[in-house]
Scaffold this motif. Structure first.
Motif, PDB file in Angstrom:
ATOM      1  N   ARG A  61       0.786  -1.238   0.000  1.00 54.33           N
ATOM      2  CA  ARG A  61       0.000   0.000   0.000  1.00 54.33           C
ATOM      3  C   ARG A  61       0.816   1.284   0.000  1.00 54.33           C
ATOM      4  O   ARG A  61       0.294   2.335  -0.329  1.00 54.33           O
ATOM      5  N   ILE A  62       2.070   1.231   0.430  1.00 54.39           N
ATOM      6  CA  ILE A  62       2.875   2.448   0.497  1.00 54.39           C
ATOM      7  C   ILE A  62       4.201   2.251  -0.230  1.00 54.39           C
ATOM      8  O   ILE A  62       4.711   1.139  -0.331  1.00 54.39           O
ATOM      9  N   ASN A  63       4.747   3.357  -0.746  1.00 58.53           N
ATOM     10  CA  ASN A  63       6.099   3.338  -1.296  1.00 58.53           C
ATOM     11  C   ASN A  63       7.071   3.381  -0.130  1.00 58.53           C
ATOM     12  O   ASN A  63       6.839   4.093   0.847  1.00 58.53           O
ATOM     13  N   ALA A  64       8.142   2.611  -0.232  1.00 60.34           N
ATOM     14  CA  ALA A  64       9.120   2.589   0.860  1.00 60.34           C
ATOM     15  C   ALA A  64      10.480   2.161   0.346  1.00 60.34           C
ATOM     16  O   ALA A  64      10.586   1.497  -0.687  1.00 60.34           O
ATOM     17  N   ILE A  65      11.494   2.549   1.081  1.00 63.10           N
ATOM     18  CA  ILE A  65      12.839   2.009   0.916  1.00 63.10           C
ATOM     19  C   ILE A  65      13.060   1.123   2.130  1.00 63.10           C
ATOM     20  O   ILE A  65      12.900   1.563   3.271  1.00 63.10           O
ATOM     21  N   ILE A  66      13.406  -0.130   1.894  1.00 66.37           N
ATOM     22  CA  ILE A  66      13.626  -1.079   2.979  1.00 66.37           C
ATOM     23  C   ILE A  66      15.122  -1.331   3.074  1.00 66.37           C
ATOM     24  O   ILE A  66      15.715  -1.911   2.155  1.00 66.37           O
ATOM     25  N   PHE A  67      15.708  -0.842   4.142  1.00 62.95           N
ATOM     26  CA  PHE A  67      17.141  -1.023   4.351  1.00 62.95           C
ATOM     27  C   PHE A  67      17.391  -2.344   5.071  1.00 62.95           C
ATOM     28  O   PHE A  67      16.666  -2.705   5.995  1.00 62.95           O
ATOM     29  N   TYR A  68      18.437  -3.053   4.623  1.00 59.47           N
ATOM     30  CA  TYR A  68      18.913  -4.252   5.309  1.00 59.47           C
ATOM     31  C   TYR A  68      20.101  -3.831   6.154  1.00 59.47           C
ATOM     32  O   TYR A  68      21.038  -3.220   5.655  1.00 59.47           O
TER      33      TYR A  68
END
Length: 107
Positions: A61-68
């Motif tokens: 549902r949302i745009n995101a940057i997922i950091f590892y």
């Protein structure tokens, strides 16, 4: 051939095929989880080892940057936050430097 001899040949064959078949890498997940909210706390750049992008065009549902992170955590962040943009720029610069250092070198 008798049915028993066919079974005696078939079972070891399946075992051998099972052993030789490639298996998924450790940690592989069939589906990715979606971010539903953003973390507001910036992550120190030395703790980021990679990232992926989540877009609403997929099933989330949302745009995101997922950091590892180096602690094997996934942190959902807003792509509009200034610190996120800086972290992505820093990662891009590091990748560019690494690719320039390997140009022309044989491995």
């Amino acid at each position: 051939m008798t049915p028993r001899s066919i079974i005696m040949i078939t079972i070891p064959l399946f075992i051998i095929v099972g052993i030789l078949s490639p298996a998924p890498a450790a940690g592989y997940r069939m589906s990715k989880t979606c971010c539903t909210r953003y973390s507001k706390k910036p992550i120190p750049s030395e703790n980021i080892k990679g990232y992926r992008e989540q877009v609403t065009l997929e099933h989330c549902r949302i745009n995101a940057i997922i950091f590892y992170t180096t602690n094997n955590h996934e942190i959902c962040t807003s792509p509009n936050d200034d610190w996120v943009k800086e972290a992505l720029s820093s990662l891009s610069s590091k990748l560019k430097m690494m690719s320039q250092n390997t140009d022309g070198k044989k491995m």
